[in-house]
Scaffold this active site. Structure first.
Site: not given
Length: 308
Positions: A162, A185, A253, A256, A279, A288
């Site tokens: 990110r 995150k 982004h 990514r 994730h 995806y």
């Protein structure tokens, strides 16, 4: 709106947010969004019932209350995605509150949010991703700034970082080795491989940069030696996008997204890609598969016993 919440309700909300921040490791932005959404919900109940919402009224919530709140959001024309986010925050709060206070939160937990079509990632083609990196490097007036921007974008595409993760690197992270430990995150750590092209891009930036980064300071620096502002990288990508004639979805982004999509196209498995992207849920990574459905059908046809 916090003035419309009883002291007991406000204290409960604060206790939940502190727990979510410390134990669940939620990011500050997520905690702030939770605070705003649940505060707004309790404020609605205050007006709906014309009384402060302390713990006892919150525990008595019923299906009619939830329907009234959802109707209130629809009347305000709140987008379906935002309604779903608000409902998710309220449900999380009520799970915690019900466990602490000993009541049944069925009315809240069984409330269904609106359906909406999730946005699919918009990756770049492989040649466009490479052209973007070259474009970012060569459109800068100063060579070292072009090298800096190219190094950042290469890390987004080559390592799946990110923007915040790339700009969060410090002088202690260089020289880059074969892998890089990233804190993403919610404080979630992961290890990502570093491709030779990414390593060379960072080395070129360091060689040209007039401000050697401190070990404890940011790796990527601005024109005056301070921390690099991500808006400058976004601007460089936008200029390169316009020069290359790429669509508006060609953002930092998107690099990514391109990392994940190109790995999947090359035969990478979802679990591995999930770990590389950081994730928390596989369902997040599964978007995806919609982008590369044709590739998955080829794998199915080649691997499934009944298809041969």
């Amino acid at each position: 709106m916090t003035l419309e919440i009883s002291p007991a309700g406000r204290d409960a909300l604060q206790a939940w947010l502190e727990r979510a921040s410390s134990l669940d490791g939620l990011a500050d932005a997520t905690v702030s969004a939770y605070r705003a959404d649940v505060t707004e919900f309790i404020a609605f109940l205050t007006g709906h019932h014309a009384e402060p919402q302390g713990l006892a009224p919150l525990a008595r919530i019923g299906v009619a209350d939830m329907r009234a709140w959802m109707a209130h959001l629809r009347a305000r024309e709140v987008a379906a995605r935002s309604v779903a986010r608000k409902l998710s925050a309220v449900k999380a709060f009520y799970r915690w509150l019900a466990a602490r206070e000993g009541f049944e939160p069925t009315a809240v937990l069984q409330t269904r949010g609106p359906r909406f079509q999730g946005k699919l990632p918009r990756p770049l083609a492989e040649d466009a991703a490479r052209a973007m990196i070259d474009g970012v490097e060569h459109q800068a007036r100063d060579g070292w700034i072009g090298a800096r921007d190219a190094a950042v974008v290469t890390l987004l595409y080559g390592c799946g970082l990110r923007m915040s993760e790339a700009l969060g690197l410090t002088g202690a992270d260089v020289p880059l080795g074969d892998s890089l430990r990233i804190t993403g995150k919610g404080g979630k750590e992961r290890v990502v491989p570093v491709l030779p092209i990414a390593r060379r891009a960072v080395e070129t930036y360091l060689r040209l940069c007039p401000y050697p980064p401190d070990r404890d300071g940011p790796l990527f620096l601005g024109a005056r030696g301070g921390r690099l502002d991500g808006r400058l990288v976004r601007r460089a990508v936008e200029v390169a996008r316009l020069q290359l004639g790429l669509p508006a979805t060609a953002t930092p982004h998107a690099m990514r997204h391109s990392f994940a999509t190109h790995l999947l196209s090359a035969g990478g498995d979802l679990r591995s890609i999930q770990e590389l992207l950081g994730h928390a849920s596989l369902s997040t990574t599964q978007v995806y598969t919609s982008v590369d459905e044709a590739r998955l059908m080829e794998v199915y046809a080649a691997a499934h016993p009944k298809a041969r």
